[in-house]
Design an enzyme around this catalytic site. Structure first.
Site, mmCIF file in Angstrom:
data_model
loop_
_atom_site.group_PDB
_atom_site.id
_atom_site.type_symbol
_atom_site.label_atom_id
_atom_site.label_comp_id
_atom_site.label_asym_id
_atom_site.label_seq_id
_atom_site.Cartn_x
_atom_site.Cartn_y
_atom_site.Cartn_z
ATOM 1 C CE LYS A 15 8.776 0.871 -23.725
ATOM 2 N NZ LYS A 15 8.947 -0.703 -23.210
ATOM 3 N NE ARG A 90 15.137 0.491 -24.740
ATOM 4 C CZ ARG A 90 14.147 0.377 -25.599
ATOM 5 N NH1 ARG A 90 13.503 1.522 -26.075
ATOM 6 N NH2 ARG A 90 13.345 -0.577 -25.893
ATOM 7 N NE ARG A 127 6.658 -6.916 -30.307
ATOM 8 C CZ ARG A 127 7.289 -5.833 -29.383
ATOM 9 N NH1 ARG A 127 6.658 -4.959 -28.615
ATOM 10 N NH2 ARG A 127 8.590 -5.864 -29.612
ATOM 11 N NE ARG A 158 10.440 -4.820 -32.467
ATOM 12 C CZ ARG A 158 10.296 -3.924 -31.351
ATOM 13 N NH1 ARG A 158 9.270 -3.145 -31.266
ATOM 14 N NH2 ARG A 158 11.376 -3.896 -30.871
ATOM 15 N NE ARG A 169 13.937 -6.237 -27.646
ATOM 16 C CZ ARG A 169 12.527 -6.680 -28.040
ATOM 17 N NH1 ARG A 169 12.560 -7.891 -28.799
ATOM 18 N NH2 ARG A 169 11.736 -5.821 -28.039
HETATM 19 P P1 AMP Z 1 11.971 -0.632 -29.033
HETATM 20 O O1 AMP Z 1 10.988 -0.453 -30.310
HETATM 21 O O2 AMP Z 1 11.440 0.522 -28.079
HETATM 22 O O3 AMP Z 1 11.612 -1.827 -28.552
HETATM 23 O O4 AMP Z 1 13.267 -0.337 -29.450
HETATM 24 C C1 AMP Z 1 13.816 -1.608 -30.208
HETATM 25 C C2 AMP Z 1 15.517 -1.182 -30.293
HETATM 26 O O5 AMP Z 1 15.952 0.081 -30.545
HETATM 27 C C3 AMP Z 1 16.112 -1.495 -28.701
HETATM 28 O O6 AMP Z 1 16.183 -2.846 -28.423
HETATM 29 C C4 AMP Z 1 17.196 -0.741 -28.748
HETATM 30 O O7 AMP Z 1 18.085 -1.636 -29.382
HETATM 31 C C5 AMP Z 1 16.820 0.579 -29.643
HETATM 32 N N1 AMP Z 1 16.549 1.619 -28.801
HETATM 33 C C6 AMP Z 1 15.037 2.259 -28.882
HETATM 34 N N2 AMP Z 1 15.304 3.144 -28.187
HETATM 35 C C7 AMP Z 1 16.396 3.376 -27.311
HETATM 36 C C8 AMP Z 1 16.819 4.448 -26.641
HETATM 37 N N3 AMP Z 1 16.237 5.095 -25.961
HETATM 38 N N4 AMP Z 1 18.286 4.093 -26.189
HETATM 39 C C9 AMP Z 1 19.040 3.023 -26.515
HETATM 40 N N5 AMP Z 1 18.579 2.061 -27.775
HETATM 41 C C10 AMP Z 1 17.108 2.365 -28.011
#
Ligand code: AMP
Length: 220
Positions: A15, A90, A127, A158, A169
């Site tokens: 993404k 999400r 990654r 990360r 996740r």
């Molecule tokens: P990402 O970088 O999109 O993988 O997001 C990293 C982490 O941020 C996720 O595993 C969640 O803990 C939190 N997060 C990001 N976007 C959301 C969302 N829309 N709703 C809830 N938690 C989020």
């Protein structure tokens, strides 16, 4: 017509990488809720402090907090020609709130990037991301050098890309986020693309999907 785009897909589906390309090509702001949260963690704000523990466990930050963040962001004038949301919505509750925010605006174009689960774990474990600008390392040479090709920052893993958090996740994705595909599937502006291909091929498929869906959206 404004391009209001959301990209769905499991963690590791690509993404972020695709969002960066599409946003650049279409000249619309990329809004990544994960990036916004990581910035809040870095800045040590209240939201950041609370989000850090949740993110490190691989769980989701509460819908209310996330919707408030996105609502505020989509109220800014730079989204007039469109925007790209990466990592939001999400949950179905977030998607319903987003539909409310979208009233009176151009319809959402929704693209789901599909990747087999085995590939996701492999990609996430390997990654590397830039500690400064958040870009993903795009080539093996870049990853080996540990220097970001975009900004020269240091490439790091990360903190949530470890095996236990990756499993959590993916479980959270299956339980909470996959239902969104059914939520959006019946819309004429929904598309899904095969994300198992190279980033270039996926980008081509994305461009076709976005053009097609936007055309349908404009005709309505
Ligand atoms: P990402 O970088 O999109 O993988 O997001 C990293 C982490 O941020 C996720 O595993 C969640 O803990 C939190 N997060 C990001 N976007 C959301 C969302 N829309 N709703 C809830 N938690 C989020």
């Amino acid at each position: 017509m404004a391009l209001n785009l959301i990209i769905l897909g499991a963690p590791g589906a690509g993404k972020g990488t695709q969002a960066e390309r599409v946003a650049k090509a279409r000249r619309i702001p990329k809004i990544s809720t994960g990036d916004i949260l990581r910035e809040a963690v870095q800045a040590g704000t209240d939201i950041g402090r609370r989000a850090k523990a949740i993110m490190d466990r691989g769980e989701l930050v509460g819908d209310e907090v996330m919707v408030a963040i996105v609502k505020e962001r989509l109220d800014r004038p730079d989204v007039a020609a469109g925007f790209l949301l990466d990592g939001f919505p999400r949950t179905v509750a977030q998607a319903q709130a987003l539909d409310g925010i979208m009233e009176g605006r151009a319809p959402l174009v929704v693209v789901d990037i599909e990747v087999p689960e085995g590939d996701l774990v492999r990609r996430l474990s390997a990654r590397l991301v830039c500690a400064v600008c958040g870009s993903n390392a795009a080539t093996p040479e870049e990853a080996q050098s540990l220097v970001c090709a975009q900004c020269g920052g240091q490439l790091v893993q990360r903190s949530d890309d470890n095996e236990a958090t990756i499993r959590e996740r993916l479980a959270v994705y299956r339980a909470k986020t996959m239902p969104l595909i059914e939520y959006y599937r019946a819309r004429p502006t929904f598309r899904s693309v095969d994300g198992a291909d190279s980033p270039e091929r996926v980008a081509e498929a994305m461009a076709v999907a976005v053009d097609g869906a936007q055309g349908v959206g404009a005709a309505r």
